[in-house]
Design an enzyme around this catalytic site. Structure first.
Site, PDB file in Angstrom:
ATOM      1  CB  CYS A   1      31.392  28.018  74.199  1.00 43.93           C
ATOM      2  SG  CYS A   1      31.040  29.592  73.422  1.00 43.93           S
TER       3      CYS A   1
ATOM      4  CG  HIS B   1      28.319  25.233  73.009  1.00 47.56           C
ATOM      5  ND1 HIS B   1      27.815  26.107  73.948  1.00 47.56           N
ATOM      6  CD2 HIS B   1      28.899  25.998  72.049  1.00 47.56           C
ATOM      7  CE1 HIS B   1      28.101  27.336  73.570  1.00 47.56           C
ATOM      8  NE2 HIS B   1      28.737  27.309  72.426  1.00 47.56           N
TER       9      HIS B   1
ATOM     10  CG  ASN C   1      26.927  30.532  71.752  1.00 47.21           C
ATOM     11  OD1 ASN C   1      27.125  30.263  72.941  1.00 47.21           O
ATOM     12  ND2 ASN C   1      27.859  30.356  70.832  1.00 47.21           N
TER      13      ASN C   1
HETATM   14  C1  LIG Z   1      27.473  32.483  61.316  1.00 45.88           C
HETATM   15  C2  LIG Z   1      26.704  31.453  60.482  1.00 45.88           C
HETATM   16  C3  LIG Z   1      25.272  31.345  61.008  1.00 45.88           C
HETATM   17  C4  LIG Z   1      26.641  31.932  59.027  1.00 45.88           C
HETATM   18  O1  LIG Z   1      25.969  30.957  58.256  1.00 45.88           O
HETATM   19  P1  LIG Z   1      26.547  30.536  56.832  1.00 45.88           P
HETATM   20  O2  LIG Z   1      25.605  29.562  56.243  1.00 45.88           O
HETATM   21  O3  LIG Z   1      27.960  30.096  57.051  1.00 45.88           O
HETATM   22  O4  LIG Z   1      26.437  31.886  56.068  1.00 45.88           O
HETATM   23  P2  LIG Z   1      27.573  32.635  55.257  1.00 45.88           P
HETATM   24  O5  LIG Z   1      28.565  33.208  56.203  1.00 45.88           O
HETATM   25  O6  LIG Z   1      28.029  31.757  54.138  1.00 45.88           O
HETATM   26  O7  LIG Z   1      26.731  33.815  54.652  1.00 45.88           O
HETATM   27  C5  LIG Z   1      25.811  33.593  53.621  1.00 45.88           C
HETATM   28  C6  LIG Z   1      25.226  34.929  53.222  1.00 45.88           C
HETATM   29  O8  LIG Z   1      24.345  35.397  54.248  1.00 45.88           O
HETATM   30  C7  LIG Z   1      24.705  36.713  54.628  1.00 45.88           C
HETATM   31  N1  LIG Z   1      24.407  36.920  56.029  1.00 45.88           N
HETATM   32  C8  LIG Z   1      25.232  36.804  57.088  1.00 45.88           C
HETATM   33  N2  LIG Z   1      24.573  37.085  58.228  1.00 45.88           N
HETATM   34  C9  LIG Z   1      23.304  37.384  57.875  1.00 45.88           C
HETATM   35  C10 LIG Z   1      22.165  37.729  58.604  1.00 45.88           C
HETATM   36  N3  LIG Z   1      22.159  37.849  59.927  1.00 45.88           N
HETATM   37  N4  LIG Z   1      21.028  37.948  57.908  1.00 45.88           N
HETATM   38  C11 LIG Z   1      20.978  37.840  56.574  1.00 45.88           C
HETATM   39  N5  LIG Z   1      22.049  37.517  55.820  1.00 45.88           N
HETATM   40  C12 LIG Z   1      23.194  37.274  56.474  1.00 45.88           C
HETATM   41  C13 LIG Z   1      26.177  36.819  54.326  1.00 45.88           C
HETATM   42  O9  LIG Z   1      26.559  38.167  54.171  1.00 45.88           O
HETATM   43  C14 LIG Z   1      26.266  36.032  53.047  1.00 45.88           C
HETATM   44  O10 LIG Z   1      25.852  36.832  51.983  1.00 45.88           O
HETATM   45  P3  LIG Z   1      26.695  36.854  50.601  1.00 45.88           P
HETATM   46  O11 LIG Z   1      26.593  35.456  50.095  1.00 45.88           O
HETATM   47  O12 LIG Z   1      25.961  37.852  49.810  1.00 45.88           O
HETATM   48  O13 LIG Z   1      28.067  37.253  51.002  1.00 45.88           O
HETATM   49  C15 LIG Z   1      27.390  30.077  60.520  1.00 45.88           C
HETATM   50  O14 LIG Z   1      28.613  30.118  59.836  1.00 45.88           O
HETATM   51  C16 LIG Z   1      27.610  29.596  61.911  1.00 45.88           C
HETATM   52  O15 LIG Z   1      26.687  29.313  62.633  1.00 45.88           O
HETATM   53  N6  LIG Z   1      28.885  29.423  62.327  1.00 45.88           N
HETATM   54  C17 LIG Z   1      29.235  28.986  63.655  1.00 45.88           C
HETATM   55  C18 LIG Z   1      29.237  30.185  64.565  1.00 45.88           C
HETATM   56  C19 LIG Z   1      29.191  29.761  66.011  1.00 45.88           C
HETATM   57  O16 LIG Z   1      28.315  29.016  66.398  1.00 45.88           O
HETATM   58  N7  LIG Z   1      30.118  30.272  66.809  1.00 45.88           N
HETATM   59  C20 LIG Z   1      30.211  30.001  68.188  1.00 45.88           C
HETATM   60  C21 LIG Z   1      30.815  28.658  68.426  1.00 45.88           C
HETATM   61  S1  LIG Z   1      31.124  28.426  70.105  1.00 45.88           S
END
Ligand SMILES: CC(C)(COP(=O)(O)OP(=O)(O)OC[C@H]1O[C@@H](n2cnc3c(N)ncnc32)[C@H](O)[C@@H]1OP(=O)(O)O)[C@@H](O)C(=O)NCCC(=O)NCCS
Length: 328
Positions: free
Chosen positions: A117, A255, A285
């Site tokens: 990215c 980004h 993204n």
């Molecule tokens: C991926 C991301 C959106 C997840 O959000 P989060 O607030 O960290 O969520 P968590 O991983 O704690 O998950 C919370 C719950 O939602 C659930 N969940 C995950 N994806 C889900 C989806 N698409 N829909 C519904 N529920 C979802 C998980 O299973 C978890 O459930 P649990 O508590 O029963 O285990 C977040 O971590 C993120 O944006 N990270 C950066 C990723 C990124 O941008 N990468 C590229 C960088 S260049």
């Protein structure tokens, strides 16, 4: 005495595939909801390329727009760089496919750049160095991605985040204009296990493997934790290298990975959101294509005018990070 050579921005362009994949569509594919995706990421929809529409095709369409905007012919390009983590093939480079698609007969060297990215910012750095050393005069730099072709559509943590698209910029040597004021880059390979795409690489060679190795693996929470401080660091470094201050920057273009990351970066930098460009809601993204497509949109919609300063800030797999201060 010869004047110092600067890097002039001649034109920009972008292209998105026609097909739209909304959060409502994803609700039919996996256990998720539009509300969850919007509140956790800010994303509402993303574009999806067709089966017979490779990354080089998106790159071509974005390049044609950038060349028209620059008012130059393809034959005037003397170097092509494509930043991508989703190439048409492992070899030849996607840049060589673009070279062919543009119908170039001038032997302009062409290569791909891999920095995920942060690829477009790495590309700006490479292009600036090539131009200001006098090695090449007119460079076509493209960020192009088709991340939807590398998704595990059963992994709801990851498949909701990514999309497809391409952006291009034409940069040229100039004695009058110097539009790329500063660049700062960084990397830390010790985080390479948190966001990766094994596809076809020699480290994951397994003739018995099914499609498992072909999809992006990510520990989203851990990526989030590193993204914010590294983007703030990159933004501060590039700003200080440019000898400008926060107040001088008209628009920050971070980004477009996730709205929460963008807001956290703005808050830590002490910048209000009206000075931050956001289009992640309609693109998802798109990795190396995010900052250039956002820049193109900011210029074409008038949010950036001639003479304005903008700062592009990126973070990605590797981990890699970087920022650049440019004058429109
Ligand atoms: C991926 C991301 C959106 C997840 O959000 P989060 O607030 O960290 O969520 P968590 O991983 O704690 O998950 C919370 C719950 O939602 C659930 N969940 C995950 N994806 C889900 C989806 N698409 N829909 C519904 N529920 C979802 C998980 O299973 C978890 O459930 P649990 O508590 O029963 O285990 C977040 O971590 C993120 O944006 N990270 C950066 C990723 C990124 O941008 N990468 C590229 C960088 S260049």
């Amino acid at each position: 005495m010869n004047k110092k050579i600067g890097t002039e921005i001649l034109g920009t362009g972008s292209y998105f595939p026609k097909k739209v994949l909304t959060n409502a569509d994803l609700e039919k594919m996996i256990d998720t909801s539009d509300e969850w995706i919007r509140t956790r990421t800010g994303i509402k929809e993303r574009r999806v390329s067709e089966k017979n529409e490779p990354t080089s095709e998106l790159a071509y369409k974005a390049s044609i727009e950038a060349l028209e905007d620059a008012g130059i012919l393809p034959e005037q390009i003397d170097l092509i760089i494509i930043a991508t983590m989703t190439p048409d093939m492992l070899v030849p480079s996607t840049a060589c496919f673009l070279h062919k698609r543009l119908g170039l007969t001038n032997s302009a060297p062409s290569f791909d750049l891999s920095a995920a990215c942060s690829g477009f910012i790495y590309g700006i750095s490479a292009a600036k160095a090539f131009i200001e050393s006098g090695l090449y005069k007119t460079i076509l730099l493209v960020g192009a991605e088709e991340l939807t072709k590398f998704m595990d559509w059963t992994d709801r943590n990851t498949c909701i985040l990514f999309g497809d698209g391409a952006g291009a910029i034409v940069l040229s040597a100039s004695e009058e204009n110097d539009n790329v004021l500063s660049v700062f880059l960084g990397a830390d390979g010790s985080y390479s296990n948190l966001l990766f795409l094994p596809a076809c690489g020699t480290a994951c060679y397994d003739p018995a493997d099914d499609m498992n190795g072909h999809t992006i693996k990510m520990q989203g929470k851990e990526v989030f934790k590193s993204a914010v401080p590294k983007m703030v660091l990159a933004a501060e470094k590039a700003l200080s290298f440019s000898k400008k201050e926060l107040k001088d920057i008209k628009l920050f273009i971070p980004h477009q990975a996730n709205m929460r990351i963008i807001e956290a970066v703005a808050k830590k930098m002490g910048v209000s959101m009206d000075r931050v460009f956001v289009n992640v809601h309609k693109t998802g993204n798109i990795s190396a294509a995010t900052t250039i497509t956002a820049l193109d949109e900011a210029i074409k919609t008038g949010r950036l005018q001639k003479g304005d300063l903008a700062e592009l800030i990126a973070f990605g797999s590797g981990f890699t990070w970087g920022a650049t201060v440019i004058r429109i």
